[in-house]
Design a protein around this motif. Structure first.
Motif, PDB file in Angstrom:
ATOM      1  N   SER A  35      -5.583   2.844  12.308  1.00 30.88           N
ATOM      2  CA  SER A  35      -4.432   2.537  13.160  1.00 30.88           C
ATOM      3  C   SER A  35      -4.350   1.055  13.540  1.00 30.88           C
ATOM      4  CB  SER A  35      -4.476   3.393  14.432  1.00 30.88           C
ATOM      5  OG  SER A  35      -5.554   2.988  15.258  1.00 30.88           O
ATOM      6  N   GLN A  36      -5.385   0.284  13.252  1.00 30.60           N
ATOM      7  CA  GLN A  36      -5.405  -1.140  13.602  1.00 30.60           C
ATOM      8  C   GLN A  36      -4.598  -1.960  12.601  1.00 30.60           C
ATOM      9  OE1 GLN A  36      -7.024  -2.288  16.441  1.00 30.60           O
ATOM     10  NE2 GLN A  36      -7.325  -0.103  16.785  1.00 30.60           N
ATOM     11  N   PRO A  37      -3.934  -3.029  13.043  1.00 28.91           N
ATOM     12  CA  PRO A  37      -3.248  -3.916  12.095  1.00 28.91           C
ATOM     13  C   PRO A  37      -4.261  -4.704  11.261  1.00 28.91           C
ATOM     14  CG  PRO A  37      -3.007  -4.711  14.349  1.00 28.91           C
ATOM     15  CD  PRO A  37      -3.707  -3.390  14.426  1.00 28.91           C
ATOM     16  N   ALA A  38      -3.815  -5.219  10.131  1.00 30.88           N
ATOM     17  CA  ALA A  38      -4.700  -5.915   9.190  1.00 30.88           C
ATOM     18  C   ALA A  38      -5.366  -7.133   9.827  1.00 30.88           C
ATOM     19  CB  ALA A  38      -3.928  -6.319   7.946  1.00 30.88           C
ATOM     20  N   ALA A  39      -4.626  -7.870  10.646  1.00 24.67           N
ATOM     21  CA  ALA A  39      -5.204  -9.062  11.285  1.00 24.67           C
ATOM     22  C   ALA A  39      -6.354  -8.667  12.213  1.00 24.67           C
ATOM     23  CB  ALA A  39      -4.135  -9.807  12.066  1.00 24.67           C
ATOM     24  N   ARG A  40      -6.191  -7.557  12.903  1.00 26.69           N
ATOM     25  CA  ARG A  40      -7.249  -7.102  13.815  1.00 26.69           C
ATOM     26  C   ARG A  40      -8.465  -6.622  13.032  1.00 26.69           C
ATOM     27  NH1 ARG A  40     -10.265  -8.099  17.220  1.00 26.69           N
ATOM     28  NH2 ARG A  40     -11.134  -6.476  18.505  1.00 26.69           N
ATOM     29  N   LEU A  41      -8.246  -5.992  11.879  1.00 24.59           N
ATOM     30  CA  LEU A  41      -9.366  -5.528  11.055  1.00 24.59           C
ATOM     31  C   LEU A  41     -10.211  -6.699  10.569  1.00 24.59           C
ATOM     32  CD1 LEU A  41      -7.655  -2.754   8.934  1.00 24.59           C
ATOM     33  CD2 LEU A  41      -9.358  -2.448  10.729  1.00 24.59           C
ATOM     34  N   LYS A  42      -9.564  -7.827  10.276  1.00 26.37           N
ATOM     35  CA  LYS A  42     -10.314  -9.001   9.834  1.00 26.37           C
ATOM     36  C   LYS A  42     -11.188  -9.539  10.961  1.00 26.37           C
ATOM     37  CE  LYS A  42      -7.067 -10.287   6.266  1.00 26.37           C
ATOM     38  NZ  LYS A  42      -6.021 -11.198   5.833  1.00 26.37           N
ATOM     39  N   GLY A  49     -16.427  -3.179   1.386  1.00 22.26           N
ATOM     40  CA  GLY A  49     -16.019  -1.869   0.905  1.00 22.26           C
ATOM     41  C   GLY A  49     -15.235  -1.094   1.945  1.00 22.26           C
ATOM     42  N   LEU A  50     -15.650  -1.180   3.200  1.00 22.35           N
ATOM     43  CA  LEU A  50     -14.941  -0.476   4.271  1.00 22.35           C
ATOM     44  C   LEU A  50     -13.573  -1.079   4.517  1.00 22.35           C
ATOM     45  CD1 LEU A  50     -17.692   0.206   6.951  1.00 22.35           C
ATOM     46  CD2 LEU A  50     -16.552   1.849   5.474  1.00 22.35           C
ATOM     47  N   PHE A  51     -13.499  -2.388   4.506  1.00 14.79           N
ATOM     48  CA  PHE A  51     -12.219  -3.057   4.729  1.00 14.79           C
ATOM     49  C   PHE A  51     -11.214  -2.650   3.668  1.00 14.79           C
ATOM     50  CE2 PHE A  51      -9.321  -6.675   4.220  1.00 14.79           C
ATOM     51  CZ  PHE A  51      -8.809  -6.734   5.508  1.00 14.79           C
ATOM     52  N   GLU A  52     -11.645  -2.647   2.415  1.00 19.16           N
ATOM     53  CA  GLU A  52     -10.756  -2.268   1.320  1.00 19.16           C
ATOM     54  C   GLU A  52     -10.337  -0.808   1.430  1.00 19.16           C
ATOM     55  OE1 GLU A  52     -13.195  -3.319  -1.953  1.00 19.16           O
ATOM     56  OE2 GLU A  52     -12.830  -5.468  -1.703  1.00 19.16           O
ATOM     57  N   GLU A  53     -11.247   0.050   1.842  1.00 23.59           N
ATOM     58  CA  GLU A  53     -10.920   1.468   1.970  1.00 23.59           C
ATOM     59  C   GLU A  53      -9.948   1.704   3.128  1.00 23.59           C
ATOM     60  OE1 GLU A  53     -10.620   5.255   0.870  1.00 23.59           O
ATOM     61  OE2 GLU A  53     -11.668   3.681  -0.229  1.00 23.59           O
ATOM     62  N   VAL A  54     -10.124   0.983   4.232  1.00 23.67           N
ATOM     63  CA  VAL A  54      -9.183   1.106   5.350  1.00 23.67           C
ATOM     64  C   VAL A  54      -7.794   0.680   4.899  1.00 23.67           C
ATOM     65  CG1 VAL A  54      -8.564   0.175   7.615  1.00 23.67           C
ATOM     66  CG2 VAL A  54     -10.912   0.856   7.159  1.00 23.67           C
ATOM     67  N   GLU A  55      -7.708  -0.417   4.157  1.00 16.69           N
ATOM     68  CA  GLU A  55      -6.417  -0.857   3.631  1.00 16.69           C
ATOM     69  C   GLU A  55      -5.814   0.169   2.678  1.00 16.69           C
ATOM     70  OE1 GLU A  55      -7.282  -4.758   2.036  1.00 16.69           O
ATOM     71  OE2 GLU A  55      -6.233  -5.658   3.738  1.00 16.69           O
ATOM     72  N   ALA A  56      -6.668   0.816   1.865  1.00 22.39           N
ATOM     73  CA  ALA A  56      -6.177   1.839   0.937  1.00 22.39           C
ATOM     74  C   ALA A  56      -5.583   3.018   1.701  1.00 22.39           C
ATOM     75  CB  ALA A  56      -7.298   2.304   0.017  1.00 22.39           C
ATOM     76  N   VAL A  57      -6.242   3.426   2.791  1.00 18.27           N
ATOM     77  CA  VAL A  57      -5.725   4.534   3.594  1.00 18.27           C
ATOM     78  C   VAL A  57      -4.396   4.130   4.222  1.00 18.27           C
ATOM     79  CG1 VAL A  57      -6.142   6.008   5.596  1.00 18.27           C
ATOM     80  CG2 VAL A  57      -8.019   5.469   4.059  1.00 18.27           C
ATOM     81  N   GLN A  58      -4.299   2.918   4.703  1.00 16.88           N
ATOM     82  CA  GLN A  58      -3.066   2.453   5.331  1.00 16.88           C
ATOM     83  C   GLN A  58      -1.902   2.403   4.339  1.00 16.88           C
ATOM     84  OE1 GLN A  58      -4.326  -1.285   7.003  1.00 16.88           O
ATOM     85  NE2 GLN A  58      -4.791  -0.367   8.988  1.00 16.88           N
TER      86      GLN A  58
END
Length: 180
Positions: A35-42, A49-58
């Motif tokens: 549920s977090q925006p991409a800027a916040r995830l960074k 691997g987790l970052f890419e998977e979160v983006e894939a789910v989004q």
């Protein structure tokens, strides 16, 4: 019995209920991450691997496919070290605390504005005693204009300006107490 020490009677591993509870906690963490925006995830500094998977789910539009991707993300999170998970939770909790502080500050400002509009000079005197650096004359004029607007059912221009002035005044006060 499996998972139980026969001599002492102690369980050697967590119960199935505890395992399920942990898995559900990880799943809710995964949902929160998605549920977090991409800027916040960074800012959270997730492993690659987790970052890419979160983006894939989004990016996944289909409900069932998204659910499957989310389950996979939770599985990846379960494989991570406890320190990584605690770090993620700590960052997300700090966001919640900051949002609560901001909401509380807005509520205090709104309460002061209402007091000034209802009580008038009595509340204004109390505010000026608490904040001697405030501009007495401009506050008095704003309160007078806002009261007149409210009485005449006009658009709340002065009320908004009073709110902004109070927010700035009370915000400076909180910044002063936070630094010391």
């Amino acid at each position: 019995m499996r998972g139980k020490d026969e001599e002492t009677g102690e369980f050697l591993s967590p119960s199935r209920t505890e395992q399920r509870r942990e898995a559900l906690e990880i799943r809710s963490l995964a949902e929160l991450l998605v549920s977090q925006p991409a800027a916040r995830l960074k800012q959270i500094n997730l492993p690659d691997g987790l970052f890419e998977e979160v983006e894939a789910v989004q990016r996944t539009p289909s409900h069932i496919a998204r659910k499957r991707q989310l389950q996979y993300l939770a599985k990846m999170l379960r494989r991570e070290d406890d320190e990584v998970l605690e770090g993620i939770r700590a960052v997300l909790e700090s966001d919640k605390l900051e949002a609560r502080r901001e909401a509380a500050a807005l509520h205090r400002t709104e309460a002061w504005r209402e007091r000034l509009l209802v009580e008038g000079d009595e509340a204004l005197g109390e505010l000026l005693d608490a904040h001697p650096e405030a501009d007495r004359q401009s506050l008095r004029q704003l309160v007078r204009k806002a009261t007149q607007e409210r009485a005449r059912d006009k658009p709340p221009h002065a009320q908004r300006e009073l709110f902004r002035t109070l927010r700035d005044l009370l915000g400076e006060d909180e910044a002063d107490t936070g630094e010391t």
